[in-house]
Design a protein around this motif. Structure first.
Motif, short mmCIF file in Angstrom:
data_model
loop_
_atom_site.label_atom_id
_atom_site.label_comp_id
_atom_site.label_asym_id
_atom_site.label_seq_id
_atom_site.Cartn_x
_atom_site.Cartn_y
_atom_site.Cartn_z
N GLU A 103 1.83 4.10 -4.78
CA GLU A 103 2.20 3.04 -5.72
C GLU A 103 2.51 1.73 -5.00
OE1 GLU A 103 5.51 4.51 -7.90
OE2 GLU A 103 4.37 6.11 -8.86
N LEU A 104 3.04 1.85 -3.79
CA LEU A 104 3.37 0.67 -3.00
C LEU A 104 2.12 0.22 -2.26
CD1 LEU A 104 6.63 2.11 -1.43
CD2 LEU A 104 6.48 0.62 -3.41
N THR A 105 1.76 -1.03 -2.38
CA THR A 105 0.56 -1.51 -1.72
C THR A 105 0.87 -1.94 -0.29
OG1 THR A 105 0.96 -3.72 -2.59
CG2 THR A 105 -0.51 -2.29 -3.85
N THR A 157 -4.02 6.30 6.05
CA THR A 157 -3.14 7.40 5.70
C THR A 157 -1.82 6.79 5.28
OG1 THR A 157 -2.50 7.59 8.03
CG2 THR A 157 -4.20 9.08 7.24
N ASN A 158 -1.39 7.14 4.10
CA ASN A 158 -0.17 6.56 3.56
C ASN A 158 1.08 7.19 4.14
OD1 ASN A 158 -1.66 4.86 1.94
ND2 ASN A 158 -1.71 6.31 0.26
N VAL A 159 1.00 8.47 4.50
CA VAL A 159 2.16 9.19 5.02
C VAL A 159 1.74 9.91 6.30
CG1 VAL A 159 3.91 10.94 4.55
CG2 VAL A 159 3.02 9.55 2.68
N GLN A 160 2.52 9.74 7.36
CA GLN A 160 2.27 10.47 8.59
C GLN A 160 3.55 11.22 8.98
OE1 GLN A 160 0.65 7.69 11.50
NE2 GLN A 160 -1.38 8.48 11.01
N VAL A 161 3.36 12.45 9.50
CA VAL A 161 4.49 13.34 9.72
C VAL A 161 4.51 13.82 11.17
CG1 VAL A 161 5.50 15.54 9.03
CG2 VAL A 161 4.43 14.09 7.33
#
Length: 141
Positions: free
Chosen positions: A103-105, A60-64
């Protein structure tokens, strides 16, 4: 953007104590405010988790994390309403940060929304504030 991308799944929720400590601990966390919300965010190296049942690796790239302090609303009904409003606004506008982070790896974005006001706010205002904060985060990362 398809309907599947607009979901807010369990994997997108920030539940890990270790990641929460990373977000709020010493280091490179950033904060900004759009009243009645404050957002704290941090870009960290990607952490992959394996699920016990499937054995698959999920990224998961973003966690909130959404926090409404008991200090502001004593009744759980009001706290839950505010959390529901913020979750819905994030769900609608999350593409601004998810596309940028993809976009960021090997990077993961941790975000915490913290409620600052003692009063309830209508959903349109909450939606605008979350949209504003997510755009600003997307520009800065």
């Amino acid at each position: 953007m398809g309907k599947h991308e607009e979901r807010f799944s369990k994997r997108e929720r920030l539940c890990s104590k270790k990641l929460i400590d990373t977000l709020f601990g010493p280091g490179r966390s950033h904060a900004m405010t759009a009243f009645p919300l404050k957002v704290v965010y941090r870009l960290v190296d990607n952490v992959t988790e394996t699920t016990a049942s499937a054995g698959a690796v999920t990224e998961t790239n973003v966690q909130v994390l959404i926090s409404v302090p008991k200090k502001h609303f004593k009744r759980a009904v009001k706290r839950n309403r505010v959390k529901r409003q913020v979750r819905e606004a994030y769900r609608k506008h999350k593409s601004y940060v998810t596309l940028r982070v993809k976009e960021l790896t090997d990077k993961q974005l941790l975000i915490a929304f913290i409620w600052l006001s003692n009063e309830l706010t209508d959903s349109v205002t909450v939606d605008q504030r979350v949209y504003n904060l997510l755009q600003r985060i997307g520009e800065r990362i």
